[in-house]
Design a protein around this motif. Structure first.
Motif, PDB file in Angstrom:
ATOM      1  N   ARG A  14       0.830  -1.219   0.000  1.00  0.00           N
ATOM      2  CA  ARG A  14       0.000   0.000   0.000  1.00  0.00           C
ATOM      3  C   ARG A  14       0.861   1.265   0.000  1.00  0.00           C
ATOM      4  O   ARG A  14       0.487   2.293   0.531  1.00  0.00           O
ATOM      5  CB  ARG A  14      -0.947   0.030   1.190  1.00  0.00           C
ATOM      6  N   GLU A  40      -8.081  -2.287  -5.685  1.00  0.00           N
ATOM      7  CA  GLU A  40      -8.562  -0.951  -6.054  1.00  0.00           C
ATOM      8  C   GLU A  40      -9.476  -1.001  -7.276  1.00  0.00           C
ATOM      9  O   GLU A  40      -9.654  -0.001  -7.955  1.00  0.00           O
ATOM     10  CB  GLU A  40      -7.354  -0.047  -6.367  1.00  0.00           C
ATOM     11  N   ALA A  43     -11.921   1.708  -7.569  1.00  0.00           N
ATOM     12  CA  ALA A  43     -11.355   3.053  -7.660  1.00  0.00           C
ATOM     13  C   ALA A  43     -10.829   3.276  -9.075  1.00  0.00           C
ATOM     14  O   ALA A  43     -10.554   2.330  -9.806  1.00  0.00           O
ATOM     15  CB  ALA A  43     -10.227   3.210  -6.641  1.00  0.00           C
ATOM     16  N   GLN A  82      -8.568  10.299  -7.416  1.00  0.00           N
ATOM     17  CA  GLN A  82      -8.596  10.273  -5.949  1.00  0.00           C
ATOM     18  C   GLN A  82      -9.089   8.935  -5.434  1.00  0.00           C
ATOM     19  O   GLN A  82     -10.136   8.446  -5.849  1.00  0.00           O
ATOM     20  CB  GLN A  82      -9.474  11.394  -5.430  1.00  0.00           C
ATOM     21  N   GLY A  83      -8.304   8.328  -4.566  1.00  0.00           N
ATOM     22  CA  GLY A  83      -8.660   7.028  -4.023  1.00  0.00           C
ATOM     23  C   GLY A  83      -8.266   5.879  -4.934  1.00  0.00           C
ATOM     24  O   GLY A  83      -8.463   4.713  -4.605  1.00  0.00           O
TER      25      GLY A  83
END
Length: 87
Positions: A14, A40, A43, A82-83
Motif C-alpha cells: 500500500r 482498487e 477506484a 482520488q482514491g
C-alpha cells in the motif's frame, strides 16, 4: 523475483511505487496489475501520457481549473484519480 511477484508485494505494501523503463516494456500493464491486486478495482485507474500534455497546460491538466479560465470547471487528473491510481 518475477514481475508478477514484485507486483504482488507492491500491492500488499500500500505504498507509492515508481515504475521506470523504456517505451513499450509494459509499464502501464504492470501499474494496472498492481492496482488490481491491491483491491482498487472500484477506484479509478487514470493513465496519463505526460509527453502529450503541453507544458503550458500541465498544471491545469493535473490540478484542474475553475470556470474563469475555461467554459466549465475541470477538476483535474489528481482529483479524477482520488482514491485510485494516477499513472
Amino acid at each position: 523475483m518475477s514481475a508478477r511477484e514484485a507486483a504482488e508485494l507492491s500491492a500488499k505494501s500500500r505504498r507509492d511505487v515508481l515504475i521506470t523503463g523504456e517505451d513499450g516494456v509494459g509499464k502501464e500493464t504492470l501499474a494496472r496489475l498492481i492496482h488490481d491486486l491491491a483491491g482498487e478495482d472500484r477506484a479509478a485507474f487514470v493513465p496519463v501520457n505526460c509527453a502529450a500534455v503541453p507544458t503550458n497546460l500541465a498544471q491545469s491538466e493535473l490540478f484542474g481549473h475553475s470556470r474563469g479560465s475555461a467554459a466549465a470547471d475541470y477538476p483535474g487528473l489528481f482529483r479524477a484519480a482520488q482514491g485510485g491510481t494516477l499513472f
